[in-house]
Enzyme design. Structure first.
Site, short mmCIF file in Angstrom:
data_model
loop_
_atom_site.label_atom_id
_atom_site.label_comp_id
_atom_site.label_asym_id
_atom_site.label_seq_id
_atom_site.Cartn_x
_atom_site.Cartn_y
_atom_site.Cartn_z
N GLU A 176 3.11 0.58 4.15
CA GLU A 176 4.17 1.17 4.97
C GLU A 176 5.12 0.12 5.51
O GLU A 176 6.16 0.48 6.09
CB GLU A 176 3.56 1.99 6.12
CG GLU A 176 2.72 1.23 7.11
CD GLU A 176 1.26 1.07 6.71
OE1 GLU A 176 0.42 0.93 7.62
OE2 GLU A 176 0.95 1.09 5.50
N CYS A 281 -2.35 -14.05 -1.94
CA CYS A 281 -3.81 -14.20 -2.04
C CYS A 281 -4.17 -15.35 -2.97
O CYS A 281 -5.33 -15.80 -2.98
CB CYS A 281 -4.45 -12.91 -2.53
SG CYS A 281 -4.06 -12.47 -4.24
#
Length: 499
Positions: A176, A281
């Protein structure tokens, strides 16, 4: 105020829950849009519609599905700049980095064009007297992808490409925080020929995630995000009988051997540690020089390179090295962890705590930080910072350096810089980490190999993209067939062994 939407049955649909999340411009700190947060009822309705659309899509032959992928590749290339601008404005990445985000997702769609070959089954002629056996890979039905803020194009494409090419319908729940690009990609896939309802983009928060995990129609869930959430989704999804793959956090070590090219290693560390403000990551967050001489030589090269980094908004030009982090909360957490490093005795060699950008004082910018003399007990070593912070942990030997990476709870990516082929080969074979670079700082596999970490960086048996994706999004059915020969032998009442 711009109000975003969901994507249901091939069109943008306003949210009905009455709940919204703010979408910020990270460079200015201003709210630039609102995104609706779906209710459980909205999510369940999208799934039901997807299930109806999947029946025909699943029966479409793989070559025709591959043609949709082929058309999507052309359209994404056509709209590359428009997608990158939207991505940069919501995430904060530099424009070249945003295009790279899209490109690495695009490569997986290119791989999916090979769906007819990848979905071929197996056949055994005359497995027994007049008996043939064959296997076929069939779609699961409706699957879901829950994707993170840090790669708003790449990870959705990694999920939707293989899932759709295999004949599934997909429910995509993007972050979001930067939801515009997934909606734009859905429009592109419709233009490429994807039938309405086969791809539904449902924006939401934890309520939508839980609705996905509880919905009996959804057969599989793929997730990328933090390790605590990955563990939660994996545990709850598996308990519900779903097929689940989850990818979590990371603390990627780069070992620098005494024989390494120090200039090359320093350049690699700066790019891998500070690119995208460290919000990757696969970012290198721990440098492990072997030997005091190596550590001093590396530090001498790193400091001026880090101090010269240009931090700014994506609109400031393509020479900007990295932009803001995604939210004010992310900035606060990074700076809090930096403070713990100082309090716990690490040497803050490059201090970016007071960084401020004129004209963008309310933006979520974080200056670059370099710590030295970090130890494994410190919080900045144990935790994923997800920001522009690089820690140096000095090792006295190769074995000590190897042990640091192997003993850490995360096992996403790692790298070694050396000129010694024996050391590199030993490292690659012994390390208990999923993705390994040898003189490559960010060893993200290309689309035709699989992406996935070990230990607390990955949950599930199958990785993302490559051959594993086609295994994850299909199930195997094996058929044993025997056709009457015309010779009647009467009934048999025993289980006859194969001759």
């Amino acid at each position: 105020m711009k109000e975003l939407s969901h994507w249901i049955d091939g069109q943008r649909v306003s949210g009905a829950s009455g709940r919204f999340a703010d979408v910020f411009n990270p460079a200015t700190g201003e709210v630039q849009a609102r995104v609706p947060l779906a209710s459980r009822a909205e999510l369940d309705d999208a799934v039901a519609r997807a299930a109806r659309a999947q029946v025909k899509w699943g029966a479409t032959n793989p070559q025709r599905r591959a043609r949709v992928m082929m058309a999507a590749v052309q359209l994404i290339n056509r709209d590359m700049d428009k997608l990158a601008e939207a991505l940069s404005s919501e995430h904060g990445k530099t424009f070249p980095d945003a295009k790279g985000d899209i490109q690495r997702g695009l490569e997986v769609i290119e791989y999916c064009i090979g769906a007819p070959q990848l979905l071929k089954g197996e056949f055994t002629d005359s497995a027994g007297p007049g008996i043939d056996m064959y296997s076929m890979r069939q779609p699961l039905g409706v699957v879901a992808g829950i994707t993170p803020f840090n790669f708003p194009a790449m990870i959705p494409l990694w999920k939707m490409g293989p899932a759709l090419a295999c004949g599934n319908a997909m429910i995509l729940k993007p972050s979001e925080r930067d939801p515009s690009v997934p909606l734009m990609l859905a429009e592109i896939f419709k233009e490429a020929g994807l039938p309405d309802g086969v791809l539904q983009v449902v924006n939401g928060d934890k309520d939508a995630v839980d609705a996905i995990l509880d919905n009996d129609t959804i057969q599989a869930v793929g997730f990328v995000g933090s390790t605590p959430i990955a563990h939660y989704i994996y545990s709850r999804g598996c308990a519900a009988g779903k097929r689940v793959q989850c990818f979590g956090g990371a603390k990627n070590h780069m070992i620098i051997m005494p024989d390494a090219d120090m200039d090359l290693a320093a350049d690699a560390l700066v790019g891998a540690g500070y690119g995208a403000a460290g919000e990757r990551c696969m970012a290198i967050s721990v440098a492990v020089p072997v030997g005091e001489g190596t550590a001093e030589a590396l530090r001498e090269r790193l400091v001026p390179k880090i101090e010269a980094l240009k931090v700014g908004p994506w609109t400031a030009g393509e020479d900007v090295d990295y932009g803001p982090v995604v939210t004010a909360a992310a900035k606060e957490n990074i700076l809090r962890l930096v403070e713990t490093g100082v309090e716990q005795g690490a040497e803050l060699v490059v201090d970016g705590r007071n960084f401020s950008l004129q004209g963008y004082e309310d933006g979520f910018f974080v200056g670059p930080h370099l710590f030295d003399h970090v130890t494994p007990e410190m919080e900045i070593y144990r935790k994923e910072i997800f920001g522009p912070v690089l820690s140096m942990v000095r090792a006295a030997s190769y074995e000590e350096a190897l042990g640091l990476a192997m003993d850490h709870e995360y096992g996403n990516g790692t790298a070694i810089f050396t000129r010694d082929g024996d050391a590199a080969r030993d490292f690659a074979h012994r390390i208990n980490i999923g993705m390994v670079g040898i003189n490559v700082p960010i060893p993200v596999p290309l689309a035709y190999h699989t992406f996935g970490g070990w230990k607390k960086s990955g949950f599930g048996d199958l990785n993302q993209h490559g051959p594993d994706a086609f295994k994850f999004y299909t199930r195997t059915k094996t058929v044993t067939s025997r056709w009457p020969s015309g010779i009647k032998e009467g009934a048999a009442f025993n289980f006859k062994a194969m001759d």
